[in-house]
Design a protein around this motif. Structure first.
Motif, PDB file in Angstrom:
ATOM      1  N   MET A 126     -12.382  93.527 -55.360  1.00 46.17           N
ATOM      2  CA  MET A 126     -12.924  93.255 -53.912  1.00 46.17           C
ATOM      3  C   MET A 126     -13.658  92.243 -53.692  1.00 46.17           C
ATOM      4  O   MET A 126     -14.016  91.957 -55.302  1.00 46.17           O
ATOM      5  N   SER A 127     -14.079  91.403 -53.301  1.00 48.55           N
ATOM      6  CA  SER A 127     -14.847  89.898 -52.957  1.00 48.55           C
ATOM      7  C   SER A 127     -15.867  90.565 -52.930  1.00 48.55           C
ATOM      8  O   SER A 127     -16.711  91.700 -52.722  1.00 48.55           O
ATOM      9  N   SER A 128     -16.972  89.823 -53.714  1.00 46.12           N
ATOM     10  CA  SER A 128     -18.708  90.464 -54.516  1.00 46.12           C
ATOM     11  C   SER A 128     -19.095  90.110 -52.508  1.00 46.12           C
ATOM     12  O   SER A 128     -20.577  90.580 -52.732  1.00 46.12           O
ATOM     13  N   ASP A 129     -18.924  89.360 -52.360  1.00 43.11           N
ATOM     14  CA  ASP A 129     -19.441  89.111 -50.164  1.00 43.11           C
ATOM     15  C   ASP A 129     -18.991  90.249 -49.565  1.00 43.11           C
ATOM     16  O   ASP A 129     -19.803  89.566 -48.568  1.00 43.11           O
ATOM     17  N   ALA A 130     -17.820  91.379 -49.963  1.00 43.61           N
ATOM     18  CA  ALA A 130     -17.909  91.727 -49.049  1.00 43.61           C
ATOM     19  C   ALA A 130     -18.701  92.682 -48.540  1.00 43.61           C
ATOM     20  O   ALA A 130     -18.994  93.180 -47.356  1.00 43.61           O
ATOM     21  N   HIS A 131     -20.125  93.306 -49.470  1.00 50.40           N
ATOM     22  CA  HIS A 131     -20.779  94.146 -49.296  1.00 50.40           C
ATOM     23  C   HIS A 131     -21.733  93.965 -48.143  1.00 50.40           C
ATOM     24  O   HIS A 131     -23.356  93.874 -47.912  1.00 50.40           O
ATOM     25  N   LEU A 132     -21.877  91.755 -47.979  1.00 51.86           N
ATOM     26  CA  LEU A 132     -22.983  91.245 -47.711  1.00 51.86           C
ATOM     27  C   LEU A 132     -22.905  90.606 -46.149  1.00 51.86           C
ATOM     28  O   LEU A 132     -21.888  91.420 -45.282  1.00 51.86           O
ATOM     29  N   ILE A 133     -23.485  91.600 -45.979  1.00 47.22           N
ATOM     30  CA  ILE A 133     -24.089  91.583 -43.556  1.00 47.22           C
ATOM     31  C   ILE A 133     -24.610  90.052 -44.034  1.00 47.22           C
ATOM     32  O   ILE A 133     -25.375  89.726 -43.830  1.00 47.22           O
ATOM     33  N   ARG A 134     -23.756  89.729 -42.546  1.00 49.20           N
ATOM     34  CA  ARG A 134     -23.172  88.542 -42.515  1.00 49.20           C
ATOM     35  C   ARG A 134     -24.545  88.247 -41.025  1.00 49.20           C
ATOM     36  O   ARG A 134     -25.080  89.126 -40.157  1.00 49.20           O
ATOM     37  N   PRO A 135     -24.896  87.159 -41.218  1.00 53.97           N
ATOM     38  CA  PRO A 135     -26.319  86.419 -39.722  1.00 53.97           C
ATOM     39  C   PRO A 135     -25.385  87.005 -38.446  1.00 53.97           C
ATOM     40  O   PRO A 135     -24.329  86.429 -38.289  1.00 53.97           O
ATOM     41  N   ARG A 136     -26.237  87.215 -37.585  1.00 50.77           N
ATOM     42  CA  ARG A 136     -26.085  87.069 -36.006  1.00 50.77           C
ATOM     43  C   ARG A 136     -26.281  85.793 -35.483  1.00 50.77           C
ATOM     44  O   ARG A 136     -24.890  85.473 -34.744  1.00 50.77           O
ATOM     45  N   SER A 137     -27.143  85.040 -35.694  1.00 52.83           N
ATOM     46  CA  SER A 137     -26.896  83.465 -35.904  1.00 52.83           C
ATOM     47  C   SER A 137     -27.026  82.157 -36.680  1.00 52.83           C
ATOM     48  O   SER A 137     -27.605  83.250 -38.077  1.00 52.83           O
ATOM     49  N   ILE A 138     -26.202  81.733 -36.701  1.00 52.01           N
ATOM     50  CA  ILE A 138     -26.667  80.855 -38.327  1.00 52.01           C
ATOM     51  C   ILE A 138     -26.970  79.396 -37.579  1.00 52.01           C
ATOM     52  O   ILE A 138     -26.128  78.627 -36.473  1.00 52.01           O
ATOM     53  N   LEU A 139     -27.710  78.330 -38.020  1.00 57.13           N
ATOM     54  CA  LEU A 139     -28.306  76.928 -37.891  1.00 57.13           C
ATOM     55  C   LEU A 139     -27.797  76.477 -39.141  1.00 57.13           C
ATOM     56  O   LEU A 139     -28.338  76.451 -39.861  1.00 57.13           O
ATOM     57  N   VAL A 140     -26.555  75.673 -38.985  1.00 60.30           N
ATOM     58  CA  VAL A 140     -26.188  74.782 -39.836  1.00 60.30           C
ATOM     59  C   VAL A 140     -27.858  73.259 -39.748  1.00 60.30           C
ATOM     60  O   VAL A 140     -27.180  72.429 -39.306  1.00 60.30           O
ATOM     61  N   ALA A 141     -28.798  73.078 -40.496  1.00 58.52           N
ATOM     62  CA  ALA A 141     -29.610  71.787 -40.585  1.00 58.52           C
ATOM     63  C   ALA A 141     -29.439  71.749 -41.776  1.00 58.52           C
ATOM     64  O   ALA A 141     -28.874  71.281 -42.830  1.00 58.52           O
TER      65      ALA A 141
ATOM     66  N   SER B  83     -32.366  86.268 -42.868  1.00 62.86           N
ATOM     67  CA  SER B  83     -31.488  86.615 -43.223  1.00 62.86           C
ATOM     68  C   SER B  83     -30.578  86.453 -41.774  1.00 62.86           C
ATOM     69  O   SER B  83     -29.504  87.202 -41.489  1.00 62.86           O
ATOM     70  N   ASP B  84     -30.906  87.248 -41.076  1.00 59.68           N
ATOM     71  CA  ASP B  84     -29.981  87.252 -39.331  1.00 59.68           C
ATOM     72  C   ASP B  84     -30.471  86.231 -38.977  1.00 59.68           C
ATOM     73  O   ASP B  84     -29.523  86.405 -37.906  1.00 59.68           O
ATOM     74  N   ALA B  85     -31.185  85.460 -38.622  1.00 55.22           N
ATOM     75  CA  ALA B  85     -30.908  84.441 -37.667  1.00 55.22           C
ATOM     76  C   ALA B  85     -31.319  83.119 -39.149  1.00 55.22           C
ATOM     77  O   ALA B  85     -32.356  82.837 -39.320  1.00 55.22           O
ATOM     78  N   MET B  86     -30.445  83.074 -40.034  1.00 55.34           N
ATOM     79  CA  MET B  86     -30.360  82.637 -40.597  1.00 55.34           C
ATOM     80  C   MET B  86     -29.902  80.887 -40.499  1.00 55.34           C
ATOM     81  O   MET B  86     -28.905  80.355 -39.737  1.00 55.34           O
ATOM     82  N   ILE B  87     -30.491  79.896 -40.810  1.00 59.83           N
ATOM     83  CA  ILE B  87     -30.840  78.237 -41.556  1.00 59.83           C
ATOM     84  C   ILE B  87     -30.230  78.139 -42.685  1.00 59.83           C
ATOM     85  O   ILE B  87     -31.170  78.616 -43.648  1.00 59.83           O
ATOM     86  N   VAL B  88     -29.422  77.380 -42.475  1.00 61.98           N
ATOM     87  CA  VAL B  88     -28.763  77.798 -43.764  1.00 61.98           C
ATOM     88  C   VAL B  88     -28.479  75.710 -44.479  1.00 61.98           C
ATOM     89  O   VAL B  88     -27.951  74.983 -43.370  1.00 61.98           O
ATOM     90  N   PRO B  89     -28.452  75.630 -44.846  1.00 61.47           N
ATOM     91  CA  PRO B  89     -28.448  73.683 -45.148  1.00 61.47           C
ATOM     92  C   PRO B  89     -27.470  73.625 -45.044  1.00 61.47           C
ATOM     93  O   PRO B  89     -26.965  73.649 -46.012  1.00 61.47           O
ATOM     94  N   TYR B  90     -26.724  72.141 -45.114  1.00 59.45           N
ATOM     95  CA  TYR B  90     -25.184  71.509 -45.086  1.00 59.45           C
ATOM     96  C   TYR B  90     -25.281  71.296 -46.436  1.00 59.45           C
ATOM     97  O   TYR B  90     -24.183  72.017 -46.879  1.00 59.45           O
ATOM     98  N   SER B  91     -26.473  70.900 -47.484  1.00 55.31           N
ATOM     99  CA  SER B  91     -25.282  70.680 -48.912  1.00 55.31           C
ATOM    100  C   SER B  91     -26.324  70.411 -49.719  1.00 55.31           C
ATOM    101  O   SER B  91     -26.172  70.991 -51.086  1.00 55.31           O
ATOM    102  N   VAL B  92     -27.874  70.837 -49.149  1.00 51.44           N
ATOM    103  CA  VAL B  92     -28.523  70.797 -50.504  1.00 51.44           C
ATOM    104  C   VAL B  92     -29.482  72.746 -51.480  1.00 51.44           C
ATOM    105  O   VAL B  92     -28.393  73.283 -49.759  1.00 51.44           O
TER     106      VAL B  92
END
Length: 257
Positions: free
Chosen positions: A1-16, A37-46
């Motif tokens: 099983m992937s180590s990500d399997a138990h991560l709860i996905r955010p309800r929304s994401i902004l790729v900043a 971690s629910d309304a998650m801001i994700v950096p594009y590459s940094v």
């Protein structure tokens, strides 16, 4: 099983884009946004400043689905695991996804026909049931939001689905409801019950709520869109207007067994 399997996905994401992310990270007032971690801001590459493991997992998911693009506001589809939709299209897309999930449940319950009859949008600041055919061209912002969403629904919904019919399979219907995260929908549970046992239902005029399960996800995305540095760039402005204007979407259907 992937180590990500138990991560709860955010309800929304902004790729900043990286510049926006770094500005937020170095601002004493705005840095708190990166802890959500629910309304998650994700950096594009940094490298992420916070929530590193969850962000790397989300970034991989978005890259695999072709959705890792700067200034993208995405909302989790409540009916499909590991699936996100562009915020501007989300309200209509979620309603369509639910309609097709409902039609699939009707199919395994022995339906011969599922007909889409009408889509109605209930506005937040009015008792108006905004049916597009009756709207005047010079409507306000809320009416324009209803016009756009309803037009997309009517264009994309299959107006008439036909099946071979057959004996109802309530167990298969239950499985479909669970996989679509609709196991607790009272209307769909009632449909399964009325196609179980004797004296079976033969026709059902059904009004489906297209927004019930997506409300919390839409609210999460509004939280990002209305955050100071994001709102200043008008990221998610169109979605924000629609989400504030629309209270509910009703999809009227007819099922024949």
């Amino acid at each position: 099983m992937s180590s990500d399997a138990h991560l709860i996905r955010p309800r929304s994401i902004l790729v900043a884009d990286d510049d926006l992310y770094l500005r937020i990270a170095h601002d004493s007032d705005d840095v708190r946004l990166l802890a959500d971690s629910d309304a998650m801001i994700v950096p594009y590459s940094v490298e992420p400043a916070l929530n590193a493991r969850a962000i790397e997992s989300v970034r991989t998911l978005l890259q695999d689905s072709g959705q890792l693009a700067p200034k993208s506001l995405l909302i989790k589809n409540p009916y499909q695991a590991e699936s996100y939709e562009s915020a501007d299209e989300a309200i209509g897309t979620f309603s369509i996804t639910k309609y097709h999930a409902f039609a699939n449940v009707a199919r395994v319950l022995g339906a011969t026909e599922v007909r889409f009859l009408e889509a109605k949008v209930e506005l937040e600041n009015s008792s108006l049931q905004a049916k597009i055919a009756a709207m005047l061209p010079a409507g306000g912002g809320d009416v324009e939001a209803a016009r756009e969403v309803t037009k997309k629904l009517e264009d994309r919904l299959s107006a008439h689905l036909t099946f071979d019919g057959g004996a109802p399979d309530p167990a298969a219907a239950d499985d479909l409801l669970k996989r679509s995260h609709l196991a607790h929908d009272p209307q769909l549970r009632a449909l399964v019950n009325m196609r179980t046992g004797g004296n079976l239902l033969t026709r059902y005029d059904f009004t489906l709520s297209g927004t019930r399960e997506s409300t919390s996800n839409l609210t999460s995305a509004l939280q990002i869109a209305n955050a100071g540095p994001v709102k200043a760039l008008e990221i998610g402005a169109k979605f924000s207007m629609m989400a504030k204007a629309i209270r509910n979407i009703e999809i009227k259907t007819e099922i024949t067994f």
